[in-house]
Design a protein around this motif. Structure first.
Motif, PDB file in Angstrom:
ATOM      1  N   VAL A   1      -2.368  81.086  43.586  1.00 36.31           N
ATOM      2  CA  VAL A   1      -1.190  81.288  42.529  1.00 36.31           C
ATOM      3  C   VAL A   1      -0.327  82.228  42.881  1.00 36.31           C
ATOM      4  O   VAL A   1       0.919  82.162  42.812  1.00 36.31           O
ATOM      5  CB  VAL A   1      -1.741  81.259  40.996  1.00 36.31           C
ATOM      6  CG1 VAL A   1      -0.487  81.252  40.137  1.00 36.31           C
ATOM      7  CG2 VAL A   1      -2.341  79.866  40.562  1.00 36.31           C
ATOM      8  N   TRP A   2      -0.965  83.469  43.170  1.00 32.31           N
ATOM      9  CA  TRP A   2       0.000  84.694  43.527  1.00 32.31           C
ATOM     10  C   TRP A   2       0.778  84.249  44.814  1.00 32.31           C
ATOM     11  O   TRP A   2       2.037  84.624  44.794  1.00 32.31           O
ATOM     12  CB  TRP A   2      -1.054  85.731  43.760  1.00 32.31           C
ATOM     13  CG  TRP A   2      -0.364  86.728  44.036  1.00 32.31           C
ATOM     14  CD1 TRP A   2       0.822  87.452  44.354  1.00 32.31           C
ATOM     15  CD2 TRP A   2      -1.359  88.262  44.353  1.00 32.31           C
ATOM     16  NE1 TRP A   2       1.123  88.896  44.577  1.00 32.31           N
ATOM     17  CE2 TRP A   2      -0.260  89.294  44.629  1.00 32.31           C
ATOM     18  CE3 TRP A   2      -2.499  88.535  44.217  1.00 32.31           C
ATOM     19  CZ2 TRP A   2      -0.578  90.547  45.060  1.00 32.31           C
ATOM     20  CZ3 TRP A   2      -2.804  89.906  44.587  1.00 32.31           C
ATOM     21  CH2 TRP A   2      -1.953  90.835  45.019  1.00 32.31           C
ATOM     22  N   GLN A   3       0.156  83.628  45.491  1.00 28.77           N
ATOM     23  CA  GLN A   3       0.863  83.272  46.998  1.00 28.77           C
ATOM     24  C   GLN A   3       2.077  82.393  46.500  1.00 28.77           C
ATOM     25  O   GLN A   3       3.039  82.425  47.116  1.00 28.77           O
ATOM     26  CB  GLN A   3      -0.213  82.809  47.971  1.00 28.77           C
ATOM     27  CG  GLN A   3       0.597  82.341  49.373  1.00 28.77           C
ATOM     28  CD  GLN A   3       1.229  83.771  49.982  1.00 28.77           C
ATOM     29  OE1 GLN A   3       0.435  84.767  50.018  1.00 28.77           O
ATOM     30  NE2 GLN A   3       2.433  83.545  50.584  1.00 28.77           N
ATOM     31  N   ILE A   4       1.776  81.369  45.775  1.00 25.67           N
ATOM     32  CA  ILE A   4       2.865  80.368  45.574  1.00 25.67           C
ATOM     33  C   ILE A   4       3.984  80.878  44.958  1.00 25.67           C
ATOM     34  O   ILE A   4       5.271  80.741  45.160  1.00 25.67           O
ATOM     35  CB  ILE A   4       1.885  79.553  44.529  1.00 25.67           C
ATOM     36  CG1 ILE A   4       0.983  78.334  45.511  1.00 25.67           C
ATOM     37  CG2 ILE A   4       3.158  78.319  44.190  1.00 25.67           C
ATOM     38  CD1 ILE A   4       0.506  77.551  44.777  1.00 25.67           C
ATOM     39  N   ALA A   5       3.709  81.852  43.758  1.00 19.22           N
ATOM     40  CA  ALA A   5       4.625  82.533  43.077  1.00 19.22           C
ATOM     41  C   ALA A   5       5.724  83.261  44.071  1.00 19.22           C
ATOM     42  O   ALA A   5       6.796  83.257  43.960  1.00 19.22           O
ATOM     43  CB  ALA A   5       4.199  83.730  42.113  1.00 19.22           C
TER      44      ALA A   5
ATOM     45  N   GLY B   1       9.654  82.290  45.578  1.00 21.17           N
ATOM     46  CA  GLY B   1      10.477  83.444  44.953  1.00 21.17           C
ATOM     47  C   GLY B   1      10.587  83.491  43.211  1.00 21.17           C
ATOM     48  O   GLY B   1      11.745  83.910  42.737  1.00 21.17           O
ATOM     49  N   LEU B   2       9.426  83.379  42.678  1.00 19.45           N
ATOM     50  CA  LEU B   2       9.556  83.125  41.328  1.00 19.45           C
ATOM     51  C   LEU B   2       9.497  84.691  40.882  1.00 19.45           C
ATOM     52  O   LEU B   2       9.968  84.823  39.496  1.00 19.45           O
ATOM     53  CB  LEU B   2       8.340  82.435  40.407  1.00 19.45           C
ATOM     54  CG  LEU B   2       7.977  81.110  41.343  1.00 19.45           C
ATOM     55  CD1 LEU B   2       6.800  80.433  40.494  1.00 19.45           C
ATOM     56  CD2 LEU B   2       9.377  80.127  40.666  1.00 19.45           C
TER      57      LEU B   2
ATOM     58  N   LEU C   1       6.532  92.138  43.099  1.00 17.18           N
ATOM     59  CA  LEU C   1       5.254  91.653  43.497  1.00 17.18           C
ATOM     60  C   LEU C   1       5.158  91.241  44.868  1.00 17.18           C
ATOM     61  O   LEU C   1       5.552  90.227  45.284  1.00 17.18           O
ATOM     62  CB  LEU C   1       5.174  90.209  42.541  1.00 17.18           C
ATOM     63  CG  LEU C   1       3.638  89.710  42.723  1.00 17.18           C
ATOM     64  CD1 LEU C   1       2.434  90.560  42.163  1.00 17.18           C
ATOM     65  CD2 LEU C   1       3.536  88.289  42.048  1.00 17.18           C
ATOM     66  N   PRO C   2       4.393  92.166  45.764  1.00 19.47           N
ATOM     67  CA  PRO C   2       4.504  91.831  47.085  1.00 19.47           C
ATOM     68  C   PRO C   2       3.361  90.850  47.528  1.00 19.47           C
ATOM     69  O   PRO C   2       2.525  90.359  46.168  1.00 19.47           O
ATOM     70  CB  PRO C   2       3.956  93.202  47.770  1.00 19.47           C
ATOM     71  CG  PRO C   2       3.154  93.975  46.635  1.00 19.47           C
ATOM     72  CD  PRO C   2       3.872  93.562  45.258  1.00 19.47           C
ATOM     73  N   THR C   3       3.280  90.280  48.565  1.00 18.79           N
ATOM     74  CA  THR C   3       2.439  89.055  48.759  1.00 18.79           C
ATOM     75  C   THR C   3       0.815  89.666  48.751  1.00 18.79           C
ATOM     76  O   THR C   3       0.647  90.722  49.034  1.00 18.79           O
ATOM     77  CB  THR C   3       2.668  88.525  50.317  1.00 18.79           C
ATOM     78  OG1 THR C   3       2.428  89.595  51.198  1.00 18.79           O
ATOM     79  CG2 THR C   3       4.036  87.991  50.265  1.00 18.79           C
TER      80      THR C   3
END
Length: 309
Positions: A70-74, A78-79, A85-87
């Motif tokens: 979910v973190w990577q998708i966000a 560009g949410l 919030l870095p990758t």
């Protein structure tokens, strides 16, 4: 001429002695033997796979994987702003940098040392005091009322006063942490002693045991699960308070590192520090639980079902 009689149970035949011998029937309807069972499956792979998927380690790994996805998708969509919030990959690299940093390792040791001292001081004082207060019935209710009232005050409220009294060093963090975790350990010791089974105390009196022997052989074994639960709960609260104090006003510890990188600002290092602080908490709790299972295996079930926080 002999007479024959048939029935569902068998066939009766007259013998020379005049007695009737029962011949068992061979019919499948009257057989006493159960039918043959179907051969059992010897392949246990589905069951083993199901148990493996239900294990806490696998479930925890799946949960972490979902959070990272979910973190990577966000980040990819560009949410959230990249400077906020870095990758996950960028944070993973910063975790490696912090883990091999000597300065960060010293900060971690300072946090862990504060945790160990606060736990030791609290256990040495709160457990004996809780046993004493739980034994004296007249002190039970006043103790519970006062401790619950003090627990309603957050420890972080006293940070300004603690800084004035003790400065920004170890003593300040230790005082606030002991204040925060003293209540859970004390209350669980009081509850454990006070809730000793009356029947066990009656048996002890019938055996004419002294008060000290009753305490050693009846009260303490009965209260031990609740006491262990209080210590386990306090271990998590202690680390939360220590890191919070370091974030708000201390000179050493993991929290101070996170604040320094927040001021630069370097969000990748900030998130790396937060994750490493979480890993530290998990390691401390897991180690404490493993020591409990090995040293006091009989208390685990009782502690999980009857402890209070």
């Amino acid at each position: 001429m002999g007479a024959c009689s048939s029935s569902r149970a068998g066939v009766g035949v007259n013998t020379r002695s005049g007695r009737t011998a029962e011949m068992p029937s061979t019919s499948a309807e009257t057989s006493d033997h159960p039918p043959d069972k179907a051969p059992e499956r010897t392949d246990g792979s589905p069951g083993m796979l199901s148990r493996a998927l239900r294990s806490p380690l696998v479930l925890g790994a799946l949960g972490v994987g979902m959070v990272i996805a979910v973190w990577q998708i966000a980040c990819g969509l560009g949410l959230v702003a990249a400077d906020s919030l870095p990758t996950p990959w960028t944070v993973a690299l910063r975790i490696k940098d912090l883990a091999v940093s000597t300065d960060f390792q010293l900060q971690v040791l300072d946090t862990v040392w504060t945790w160990l001292l606060s736990m030791a001081v609290t256990i040495v004082i709160a457990v004996p005091l809780g046993i004493l207060l739980g034994t004296v019935a007249a002190l039970y209710r006043p103790t519970v009322t006062v401790v619950h009232a003090l627990r309603s005050v957050p420890a972080t409220v006293f940070i300004p006063a603690s800084v004035l009294l003790f400065g920004l060093g170890l003593t300040m963090k230790l005082a606030l942490t002991v204040f925060a975790i003293f209540g859970p350990v004390l209350l669980n010791a009081v509850y454990g002693v006070h809730n000793t089974e009356p029947q066990l105390l009656t048996v002890a009196r019938s055996l004419r045991w002294s008060r000290l022997e009753t305490l050693r052989r009846v009260v303490l074994p009965s209260a031990l699960p609740s006491i262990v639960t209080g210590i386990r709960v306090a271990s998590g609260i202690a680390l939360i308070v220590i890191v919070s104090v370091e974030l708000l006003g201390a000179s050493y510890g993991i929290g101070t590192v996170i604040v320094q990188y927040q001021a630069i600002p370097r969000p990748d290092f900030v998130y790396a520090g937060v994750i490493l602080a979480g890993v530290l908490g998990w390691l401390l709790y897991t180690t404490l639980a493993a020591v409990e299972r090995r040293a006091l295996p009989w208390t685990r079930r009782g502690a999980d079902s009857g402890g209070r926080s």
